[in-house]
Scaffold this motif. Structure first.
Motif, mmCIF file in Angstrom:
data_model
loop_
_atom_site.group_PDB
_atom_site.id
_atom_site.type_symbol
_atom_site.label_atom_id
_atom_site.label_comp_id
_atom_site.label_asym_id
_atom_site.label_seq_id
_atom_site.Cartn_x
_atom_site.Cartn_y
_atom_site.Cartn_z
ATOM 1 N N UNK A 72 17.155 11.904 -10.266
ATOM 2 C CA UNK A 72 16.195 11.627 -11.347
ATOM 3 C C UNK A 72 14.729 11.554 -10.900
ATOM 4 N N UNK A 73 14.517 11.276 -9.622
ATOM 5 C CA UNK A 73 13.127 11.082 -9.160
ATOM 6 C C UNK A 73 12.395 12.397 -8.891
ATOM 7 N N UNK A 74 13.084 13.506 -9.052
ATOM 8 C CA UNK A 74 12.476 14.788 -8.678
ATOM 9 C C UNK A 74 12.173 15.686 -9.875
ATOM 10 N N UNK A 75 12.364 15.173 -11.081
ATOM 11 C CA UNK A 75 12.042 15.967 -12.281
ATOM 12 C C UNK A 75 10.521 15.960 -12.492
ATOM 13 N N UNK A 76 9.996 16.955 -13.219
ATOM 14 C CA UNK A 76 8.529 17.046 -13.384
ATOM 15 C C UNK A 76 7.886 15.793 -13.985
ATOM 16 N N UNK A 77 8.605 15.108 -14.894
ATOM 17 C CA UNK A 77 7.997 13.921 -15.521
ATOM 18 C C UNK A 77 7.794 12.781 -14.515
ATOM 19 N N UNK A 97 0.836 -1.199 0.000
ATOM 20 C CA UNK A 97 0.000 0.000 0.000
ATOM 21 C C UNK A 97 0.871 1.249 0.000
ATOM 22 N N UNK A 98 1.898 1.228 0.816
ATOM 23 C CA UNK A 98 2.755 2.406 0.982
ATOM 24 C C UNK A 98 3.382 2.832 -0.351
ATOM 25 N N UNK A 99 3.993 1.885 -1.048
ATOM 26 C CA UNK A 99 4.736 2.248 -2.252
ATOM 27 C C UNK A 99 3.844 2.668 -3.406
ATOM 28 N N UNK A 100 2.569 2.426 -3.276
ATOM 29 C CA UNK A 100 1.659 2.862 -4.339
ATOM 30 C C UNK A 100 0.982 4.183 -4.009
ATOM 31 N N UNK A 101 1.204 4.682 -2.803
ATOM 32 C CA UNK A 101 0.419 5.828 -2.331
ATOM 33 C C UNK A 101 0.671 7.119 -3.103
ATOM 34 N N UNK A 156 3.511 11.781 -10.243
ATOM 35 C CA UNK A 156 2.607 10.643 -10.480
ATOM 36 C C UNK A 156 3.352 9.330 -10.433
ATOM 37 N N UNK A 157 4.681 9.399 -10.403
ATOM 38 C CA UNK A 157 5.488 8.184 -10.238
ATOM 39 C C UNK A 157 6.231 8.253 -8.903
ATOM 40 N N UNK A 158 7.406 8.901 -8.933
ATOM 41 C CA UNK A 158 8.215 8.933 -7.705
ATOM 42 C C UNK A 158 8.431 10.334 -7.168
#
Lengths: 518, 323
Positions: A428-433, A397-401, A436-438
């Protein structure tokens, strides 16, 4: 190996020497020899094929089974030749390599050739053929245009754009493992559990719920590993791991601090603390009111006391992190502000933002370390007038939140990501694209993205460092990140055993595990 | 008479199949409600979106629940439990590899519980009110109250760490029966401890009830020996509720086995399901839960049939009620 990469020299200097020495000094005088050891993994092995590995636990086994063109030296991030006799960057987008002859794949799959290298890299990095899907690690080989074979043992890696972290993330890491083309095609998905490599060890058994057994590969042409056999045992429960270490059934494990501490003083066991490159922070969803207001985010940052939280969770053993990149990583922002708790200022900011009686939810993974930090955070924020509800969830649940539109509902969240020895990998996880992902902060900054892209292609190390630091300053300005720690790993091992890992202590070098010397 | 038995067996079989279908329907429904994206959980942040999408498709999770259910049962009827999309291994082979470990654990636990619980219960009943009866009652209740994973930790501390008699991890070397046996002792004790107490209490109560019945008094009046009366006539009747409880107990033992398998890092069906649920690996969850449900209902079917064989009144009662 001929190379023009200053960054490797830098990484070698910054990371390796001190850590190798630290382990050396903590080993006991009693050097013992043993042909077999047992090491613990906390997640079950799933797929050893480098293209389909599910995480570091698979990747660490893949590192011992397969060779790469270059690999990290023991206890170091510095690269040295592995399967390559020579590797040279001839232009910003071209890398020529020549393999050592006589490197044999196991199970009779013959000698490694440049064709195997081409197959191994292109299967992960290139746009798939029509009707086939991209692999999960395509990102590791971003900008790969093609691999040309120029002889039986020689070839050229051709990029579409210059890339600064090609060696650390692709060529020298798990996505750079060289598989046998013939074996991979023949075994298909079975290659995940019966991999064919040419590395120091061969995976002789892999069973669900048990782990795997690595046996020394007699045909390996490189340095002979110290141990003949390594049992990689899957033990999910830390308490069981502790008991197995005490009883002598296990020789090496990484443990949470609360489990590792009682093992200090146990005869024959050593506990070594090593700073990690995994990073933890409390993030704030910048798209959800009232966290859309900078003053509210600033107030929360000022209301928290990172040192107190770390004391509660790690008994003061974990180093405080003040910016995204830990000190071991190129581009670490040395002068990042160290925020001190300021209740009066925090209350004032909330008042200015018109927020009295603010109620927020903090999502955490249901593990004791995070629960401890969350409880302290709740008490601290209560004092500035913020009521925090701690929402502890299990992994699934956590990783999908934070995914998709669900992520719009988040308030605060405590996140932990594993790092690699490269700033762009971590950024890489902080770019606008990634929204909704990371990018759970849902932070959309074109300036950050530009700096990220520039740093990714920048081969001048000084310029790259500058871009990376600027990017971290942008993150700081948002106040949406309360950096906590880059963690500390507690290594529990027999006193006669010397573990080996790439600094950061996530990527284990089982093939370099050896006997400790006094 | 024979047609009555056949009708009874048939009705139980139909019920069994309906229970399995119902359980799977519930499982599929639950899997749509439980939050958590399997691609995220299993593949982590590095997976490309294209691959994550393919992963979901390979798991069949992009299709509506009724279609998934029909496809699943269609495959099951062909003997196919599906494929674990992560490792590429067949779920049947994974379940097949795990089942023996769980079976050995559960049945050795039941065996031990019966072997110790029944004589203790009989002893307590025949020595009612004695100091030993009170001591047994105290110990029984204590063991029933403590969860198996707590017992497991204590057993490990005592027998593996302090005394260094027994190993901690796993199920042992495949080619070494003695090693397997050594590694079975503590997990078995952990699960069976509570059941020994439970069965002892149950047998004691049933025995006391039975020993007070008319047919026992009549047997004694005919001059039959006390040993014969107690162990042949009274115990046989007193065991009927115990058999029923053991059937139901398979389900509870499987729950206990999950924790014990985790604590002892022992491969088994419980640990397989736990890991698969945590990682949202639905093909493995579906395949293994189906097998567990099937085992549970089949064991209960066997218990029902043996129960009716021991006590024909039950079969007649069920038929009477049906009429």
């Amino acid at each position: 190996m001929t190379s023009q990469f200053d960054r490797r020299q830098m990484l070698a200097g910054a990371a390796a020497a001190g850590l190798a020495g630290a382990l050396e000094s903590q080993s006991t005088a009693q050097a013992q020899t043993k042909s077999n050891i047992a090491v613990r993994i906390d997640r079950d092995l799933d797929a050893i094929d480098p293209a389909y590995r599910t995480g570091p636990w698979d990747g660490n086994v893949a590192r011992t089974v397969f060779q790469r063109l270059v690999k990290q030296k023991p206890n170091s991030a510095e690269l040295e030749n592995d399967a390559a006799a020579e590797i040279t960057q001839t232009s910003p987008t071209m890398i020529d390599f020549r393999l050592k002859p006589g490197q044999m794949f196991t199970d009779g799959y013959g000698e490694m050739t440049a064709e195997d290298v081409k197959f191994s890299f292109e299967r992960i990095g290139l746009a798939p053929e029509p009707g086939r899907q991209a692999g999960p690690y395509k990102g590791d080989w971003v900008y790969l245009d093609r691999v040309e074979t120029t002889g039986q043992y020689a070839g050229r890696i051709v990029l579409s754009k210059p890339r600064a972290n090609l060696f650390n993330i692709a060529i020298g890491d798990v996505s750079g493992c060289i598989v046998s083309k013939k074996a991979t095609m023949e075994r298909g998905i079975g290659h995940n559990t019966k991999p064919v490599g040419s590395g120091p060890y061969q995976l002789v058994s892999m069973e669900k719920q048990k782990g795997g057994v690595l046996k020394r590969n007699a045909a390996f042409t490189g340095a002979k590993p110290f141990f003949d056999e390594i049992a990689v045992r899957f033990i999910s429960d830390p308490k069981t791991t502790e008991l197995a270490l005490r009883s002598g059934e296990l020789d090496f494990a990484v443990l949470p601090p609360s489990v590792a501490e009682p093992l200090r003083g146990v005869s024959g066991l050593s506990i070594t603390e090593q700073p990690s490159i995994a990073y933890l922070w409390i993030g704030m969803n910048m798209e959800k009111a009232p966290l859309t207001d900078l003053r509210v985010r600033q107030a929360i940052r000022l209301g928290l006391d990172v040192d107190q939280m770390l004391l509660a969770a790690y008994n003061g053993k974990a180093p405080r992190l003040n910016t995204l990149l830990p000190p071991q990583i190129l581009g670490h922002w040395k002068n990042a502000p160290v925020y001190k708790r300021n209740v009066a200022e925090a209350k004032k900011l909330l008042q200015e933002a018109g927020q009295t009686n603010l109620k927020l939810k903090l999502l955490i993974l249901n593990q004791p370390v995070y629960q401890n930090m969350a409880l302290v955070a709740r008490a601290l924020l209560q004092e500035i007038g913020v009521t925090l509800e701690v929402d502890a969830q299990e992994g699934g649940t956590y990783w999908s939140a934070g995914k998709g539109d669900t992520g719009k509902n988040l308030d605060l969240f405590l996140l932990r990501f594993n790092g690699k020895h490269d700033p762009n990998f971590i950024m890489q996880w902080f770019v606008p694209t990634q929204i909704g992902d990371w990018n759970w902060q849902r932070w959309s900054s074109p300036e950050f993205e530009k700096l990220f892209n520039d740093a990714a292609a920048e081969l001048d190390q000084a310029k790259r460092v500058q871009e990376v630091v600027e990017a971290q300053k942008l993150m700081d300005k948002t106040s949406a990140f309360v950096w906590l720690t880059n963690e500390v790993n507690f290594l529990a091992h027999r006193s006669w055993l010397k573990p080996s890992a790439v600094p950061g202590w996530i990527d284990w070098q089982y093939d370099s595990f050896g006997a400790a010397t006094s | 008479m024979q047609s009555d038995t056949a009708r009874y067996v048939l009705s139980r079989l139909v019920t069994t199949i309906l229970i399995i279908v119902g359980a799977m329907l519930l499982l599929f429904t639950l899997s749509t409600i439980v939050p958590g994206d399997p691609a995220v959980t299993l593949l982590g942040p590095q997976a490309t979106p294209e691959y994550a999408k393919k992963f979901i498709e390979d798991m069949g999770l992009n299709e509506p629940v009724p279609i998934r259910l029909v496809k699943f049962f269609g495959a099951v009827l062909r003997g196919d439990l599906g494929i674990d999309v992560v490792s590429g291994r067949s779920v049947a082979s994974m379940v097949g590899a795990a089942i023996p470990y769980t079976f050995i654990l559960i049945f050795s636990a039941i065996g031990l519980a019966v072997l110790l619980g029944v004589p203790l219960g009989v002893f307590a009943a025949t020595h009612r009110g004695s100091a030993l009866d009170h001591a047994l009652a105290f110990m029984s209740v204590s063991f029933i109250a403590v969860p198996s994973f707590v017992i497991a930790i204590f057993l490990l501390l005592i027998f593996s760490i302090w005394l260094d008699w027994l190993p901690v991890l796993g199920a042992g070397n495949e080619n070494d029966l003695f090693d397997q046996f050594k590694r079975l002792i503590l997990p078995t004790l952990s699960i069976s401890a509570g059941w020994i107490g439970f069965i002892a209490r149950l047998v004691r109560t049933s025995m006391l009830e039975t020993l007070g019945e008319n047919f026992i008094r009549t047997s004694r009046a005919y001059g039959l020996s006390e040993r014969l009366v107690t162990y042949k006539y009274a115990l046989k009747n007193a065991c009927i509720p115990t058999i029923a409880i053991l059937g139901m107990g398979i389900g509870r033992l499987m729950t206990g086995a999950v924790f014990v398998e985790i604590v002892f890092a022992r491969p088994g069906l419980g640990r397989l399901i736990y890991g698969a649920v945590s990682s949202r690996n639905y093909p493995v969850v579906q395949g293994s839960v189906l097998v567990v449900v099937a085992i549970f209902v089949v064991v209960n079917l066997i218990v029902d049939l043996s129960y009716s064989a021991i006590d024909p009144r039950i079969r007649r009662g069920a038929q009477g009620a049906a009429k």
